[in-house]
Enzyme design. Sequence first.
Site, PDB file in Angstrom:
ATOM      1  N   GLN A  81       0.825  -1.195   0.000  1.00 20.05           N
ATOM      2  CA  GLN A  81       0.000   0.000   0.000  1.00 20.05           C
ATOM      3  C   GLN A  81       0.861   1.247   0.000  1.00 20.05           C
ATOM      4  O   GLN A  81       0.571   2.220  -0.696  1.00 20.05           O
ATOM      5  CB  GLN A  81      -0.911  -0.017   1.226  1.00 20.05           C
ATOM      6  CG  GLN A  81      -2.289   0.555   0.982  1.00 20.05           C
ATOM      7  CD  GLN A  81      -3.050  -0.236  -0.061  1.00 20.05           C
ATOM      8  OE1 GLN A  81      -2.920  -1.442  -0.161  1.00 20.05           O
ATOM      9  NE2 GLN A  81      -3.831   0.454  -0.861  1.00 20.05           N
ATOM     10  N   HIS A 133       2.277   3.044  -3.257  1.00 22.78           N
ATOM     11  CA  HIS A 133       1.397   3.774  -4.169  1.00 22.78           C
ATOM     12  C   HIS A 133       1.686   5.264  -4.190  1.00 22.78           C
ATOM     13  O   HIS A 133       1.659   5.904  -5.237  1.00 22.78           O
ATOM     14  CB  HIS A 133      -0.071   3.587  -3.746  1.00 22.78           C
ATOM     15  CG  HIS A 133      -0.733   2.384  -4.328  1.00 22.78           C
ATOM     16  ND1 HIS A 133      -1.028   2.268  -5.658  1.00 22.78           N
ATOM     17  CD2 HIS A 133      -1.177   1.244  -3.738  1.00 22.78           C
ATOM     18  CE1 HIS A 133      -1.629   1.104  -5.875  1.00 22.78           C
ATOM     19  NE2 HIS A 133      -1.714   0.464  -4.730  1.00 22.78           N
ATOM     20  N   GLU A 191     -10.379   1.820   3.219  1.00 20.88           N
ATOM     21  CA  GLU A 191     -10.574   1.320   1.851  1.00 20.88           C
ATOM     22  C   GLU A 191     -10.419  -0.201   1.812  1.00 20.88           C
ATOM     23  O   GLU A 191     -11.259  -0.915   1.267  1.00 20.88           O
ATOM     24  CB  GLU A 191      -9.548   1.990   0.941  1.00 20.88           C
ATOM     25  CG  GLU A 191      -9.594   1.553  -0.504  1.00 20.88           C
ATOM     26  CD  GLU A 191      -8.465   2.147  -1.319  1.00 20.88           C
ATOM     27  OE1 GLU A 191      -8.538   2.074  -2.560  1.00 20.88           O
ATOM     28  OE2 GLU A 191      -7.498   2.689  -0.728  1.00 20.88           O
ATOM     29  N   HIS A 192      -9.329  -0.693   2.364  1.00 27.13           N
ATOM     30  CA  HIS A 192      -9.050  -2.127   2.435  1.00 27.13           C
ATOM     31  C   HIS A 192      -8.914  -2.533   3.895  1.00 27.13           C
ATOM     32  O   HIS A 192      -8.158  -1.897   4.639  1.00 27.13           O
ATOM     33  CB  HIS A 192      -7.748  -2.487   1.723  1.00 27.13           C
ATOM     34  CG  HIS A 192      -7.631  -1.944   0.325  1.00 27.13           C
ATOM     35  ND1 HIS A 192      -6.908  -0.804   0.030  1.00 27.13           N
ATOM     36  CD2 HIS A 192      -8.145  -2.391  -0.845  1.00 27.13           C
ATOM     37  CE1 HIS A 192      -6.972  -0.574  -1.270  1.00 27.13           C
ATOM     38  NE2 HIS A 192      -7.716  -1.502  -1.833  1.00 27.13           N
ATOM     39  N   ASP A 248      -6.626  -6.124  -5.748  1.00 26.37           N
ATOM     40  CA  ASP A 248      -6.167  -5.117  -6.704  1.00 26.37           C
ATOM     41  C   ASP A 248      -6.178  -5.639  -8.135  1.00 26.37           C
ATOM     42  O   ASP A 248      -6.442  -4.888  -9.072  1.00 26.37           O
ATOM     43  CB  ASP A 248      -4.737  -4.678  -6.367  1.00 26.37           C
ATOM     44  CG  ASP A 248      -4.687  -3.668  -5.239  1.00 26.37           C
ATOM     45  OD1 ASP A 248      -5.748  -3.120  -4.872  1.00 26.37           O
ATOM     46  OD2 ASP A 248      -3.581  -3.430  -4.724  1.00 26.37           O
ATOM     47  N   HIS A 251     -53.356  17.930  -7.668  1.00 27.35           N
ATOM     48  CA  HIS A 251     -53.028  16.557  -7.294  1.00 27.35           C
ATOM     49  C   HIS A 251     -54.300  15.822  -6.870  1.00 27.35           C
ATOM     50  O   HIS A 251     -54.571  14.697  -7.308  1.00 27.35           O
ATOM     51  CB  HIS A 251     -52.029  16.533  -6.127  1.00 27.35           C
ATOM     52  CG  HIS A 251     -50.609  16.773  -6.514  1.00 27.35           C
ATOM     53  ND1 HIS A 251     -50.177  17.940  -7.086  1.00 27.35           N
ATOM     54  CD2 HIS A 251     -49.503  15.982  -6.382  1.00 27.35           C
ATOM     55  CE1 HIS A 251     -48.873  17.862  -7.298  1.00 27.35           C
ATOM     56  NE2 HIS A 251     -48.430  16.681  -6.879  1.00 27.35           N
TER      57      HIS A 251
END
Length: 452
Positions: free
Chosen positions: A277, A280, A345-346, A382, A443
Amino acid sequence: MIKIQSADQVEDSFFNGRDFGDSIDTVRTVLNNVRMSGDSALHEYSEKFDVSAPASFLIPQEELKAAAEKMKKNEPELYESLCYSHDMALKFAKKQKECFTDFETELESGVFTGQKNIPVEKAGVYVPAGRFPLVSTVVMTVTPAAAAGVKEIILCTPPRVHPDDKKNAGSKGTPGNAYVGGKPYADENIMAAAYICGVTKAYACGGSQAIAAMAFGTQSIPRTDVIVGPGNKFVAEAKKLVYGTVGIDMIAGPTEVFIIADSSADPKWLAADLLAQAEHDVVAQPVMVTTDKVLAEHTAEEIEKQLETLSTKNTARQSIDTCGRIIIAQSLEQAAELANRKAPEHLEIAMDEGSERDRVVSLVHNYGSLFIGHGAAEVFGDYSAGLNHTLPTSGSARFTGGLSVRMFLKTVTTLRTDNKLEGAKKSARAAGFLGDAEGLAAHARAARLRLE
């Protein structure tokens, strides 16, 4: 070295969304110019920001095919891996689509209500091609759109200098010194992946200007109904600003992993996953929580060992030192509570199979994707396990999931009635009274006319 701290030392700001600068004014100008001037603005911004400013944007299909054939010949393992990744993603996306069923049911006599799931007509996909062109993003964005039944998929990715133009380009072909007027071309691996995934319309256009083109349409690039895919802060800001004109998947921030580990975990595997991770981005956030202080220390040591042989060491080092941390929790329940507050996220559960792991799995509920057990490496998500890797970041997993076929489907409702039956009459009477209560006389009249 990665920071080790106790759970009671974790600051409240750790659980907040992360903001890395304001780019709204720059992006707003780009969006307005593309909306007003179309292709001419795209050419201007390509020349200003990209390595190439091609004379046209649509990459011919034969170029995509040639890139795929070149990869198949020169890098057969990569080619087969991309094909496998696409096949797995397609299987998973088709299984997801099965959950979205159409139906019609009679709620009351004469009142027939229904649901339909209709794919959008045009989907826009953005694939970044910066320091590491993300070929897997092609798979993760195009495949669910195709599985949903989208008729036309538009892919935009930053331009590259065409091989035929490199001699004429000379010293040009760098950001801010673009080669102007050449053939449309892009990163070859991205083009190959696009061909493998069945893309027929790929455009050599990147950055926030590409988002604008897909949102508003230009002379060359069609307007789309939704836009998906990651990008830098300018791309993210552009997506935020065009939301409402088009649908978007999410506003993606820096990537993050959160690992809950007990003493059964292997420090080598934990370190590898944290570094996967960290490499990145310098602001990627690798986090681990454990009740085992010895495991924490061994993992920190292992991170240092693995960093020394990592080709992405410089980036990973900054991420580990500035954004990474290992938290010592008092219990697995507290670890799960921290994960739910962080909404990563993960989320990995690095524990042996058994009742304890099952209990932790049952306690966590805020995450983009959950990876259960030592063997379920986040990197499989991934690339090659069928799951989509376009996931919510910065705490947004509290309210949304990742990219899926859902993004490309409109769930709409239908109604038909048999006004002779009592259920339909009851609905008409109720609608009339509710119209009266809200002061909406037309209506009420429209409802009561059905009773005549």
